[in-house]
Design a protein around this motif. Sequence first.
Motif, PDB file in Angstrom:
ATOM      1  N   TYR A   1     105.022   2.913  32.970  1.00  0.00           N
ATOM      2  CA  TYR A   1     106.416   2.897  33.408  1.00  0.00           C
ATOM      3  C   TYR A   1     107.217   2.109  32.364  1.00  0.00           C
ATOM      4  O   TYR A   1     107.509   0.925  32.537  1.00  0.00           O
TER       5      TYR A   1
ATOM      6  N   GLU B   1     103.290  -7.324  38.845  1.00  0.00           N
ATOM      7  CA  GLU B   1     104.136  -6.136  38.743  1.00  0.00           C
ATOM      8  C   GLU B   1     104.224  -5.664  37.291  1.00  0.00           C
ATOM      9  O   GLU B   1     104.257  -4.457  37.021  1.00  0.00           O
TER      10      GLU B   1
ATOM     11  N   GLY C   1     114.634  -1.751  40.369  1.00  0.00           N
ATOM     12  CA  GLY C   1     113.806  -2.582  41.254  1.00  0.00           C
ATOM     13  C   GLY C   1     114.137  -4.053  41.179  1.00  0.00           C
ATOM     14  O   GLY C   1     113.280  -4.894  41.442  1.00  0.00           O
TER      15      GLY C   1
ATOM     16  N   ALA D   1     103.122  -1.975  35.723  1.00  0.00           N
ATOM     17  CA  ALA D   1     104.040  -1.130  34.945  1.00  0.00           C
ATOM     18  C   ALA D   1     103.443  -0.756  33.590  1.00  0.00           C
ATOM     19  O   ALA D   1     103.615   0.373  33.107  1.00  0.00           O
TER      20      ALA D   1
ATOM     21  N   ASP E   1     110.463   0.175  33.103  1.00  0.00           N
ATOM     22  CA  ASP E   1     110.208  -0.946  34.006  1.00  0.00           C
ATOM     23  C   ASP E   1     109.661  -2.153  33.241  1.00  0.00           C
ATOM     24  O   ASP E   1     109.974  -3.307  33.569  1.00  0.00           O
TER      25      ASP E   1
ATOM     26  N   TRP F   1     111.751  -7.310  42.014  1.00  0.00           N
ATOM     27  CA  TRP F   1     111.333  -8.114  40.862  1.00  0.00           C
ATOM     28  C   TRP F   1     111.869  -9.541  40.967  1.00  0.00           C
ATOM     29  O   TRP F   1     111.211 -10.482  40.555  1.00  0.00           O
TER      30      TRP F   1
ATOM     31  N   TRP G   1     118.025   1.511  35.088  1.00  0.00           N
ATOM     32  CA  TRP G   1     117.070   0.644  34.388  1.00  0.00           C
ATOM     33  C   TRP G   1     116.552  -0.475  35.302  1.00  0.00           C
ATOM     34  O   TRP G   1     115.357  -0.725  35.373  1.00  0.00           O
TER      35      TRP G   1
END
Length: 294
Positions: A258, A249, A89, A253, A261, A93, A86
């Motif tokens: 996504y 970002e 990233g 997403a 994300d 981030w 999960w």
Amino acid sequence: MTIAVSILPEQRLAALNAAYRQAVARKRLRLFAGAMLSIAALILAAIGAEVNLRTLFTYFGNFVSYFDRILTLDSGQRVWTDPGEWLWGWYKWLKLLGETLLISYVGTLIGAVCAFGLNFFAAENTSPAPWLRFLVRRLLEFARTVPGIVFALIFVMAFGLGPMAGVLAIAIHSTGALGKLFAEIVENADMKPVEGVRSTGASWLSCMRFAVLPQVSAGYVSYALLRFEINVRESSVMGFVGAGGIGQELVVAIRKFYYSDVSAILLMIVVTIFIIDITTGWLRARLFGRDARS
């Protein structure tokens, strides 16, 4: 001990009861009229804003299902069953979240300094001239009336993508918002110390420095901390128009579907806001005592 209680005549008592009932009836009538006016205004506002309850209930399932999708990994499992997948990233981030915090910090600091320089001219009791107060107040109104994201979009078009646009947008909006709040604090200050300092032949600047500033500095810091917390949320949204930070970002997403994300980034933003809220509350309490805790 015997206590004498006077009893009004029946006619007088009836007149008082009638007057009381009429007063209560008038109050209820005013409340009813106020409630009807509020409902009518609500209906008119809903019609003007095109709020359609049928559409809301028809597509409410999409709203619920979206939350179901963002809490589900590509494998079909719930996100909390595999935190590693999960939050894959988290490092990238976290860096973007740090950039968001820096944008908010720099923007708030610049805005607070500008608001500090202008608020004495905007306050009614400290402004040197009415025309100057009028101009400064209109300037502050303009700065806080235009939404921050609109400023961010303008600066992105002028200076290109990146954090600079976000910093400038937050600085201008914070100047307008904090300038108004600072001026209201100054207007509530006790002017007797000012008269005392002025009687010594001190200049206007000295009066502000030695008579007004000691009374209002605590309020300045408190409002600036609150504004920083608000700006962290605003700077997250400004990334949607390319003004840097985690918002860029997040919007990628969302647009690329996504789903997991999206929930991971939202979780990091929410946790960051929680930490800032607790930290600023603790700071206010430490600086100004328990009464400042909110």
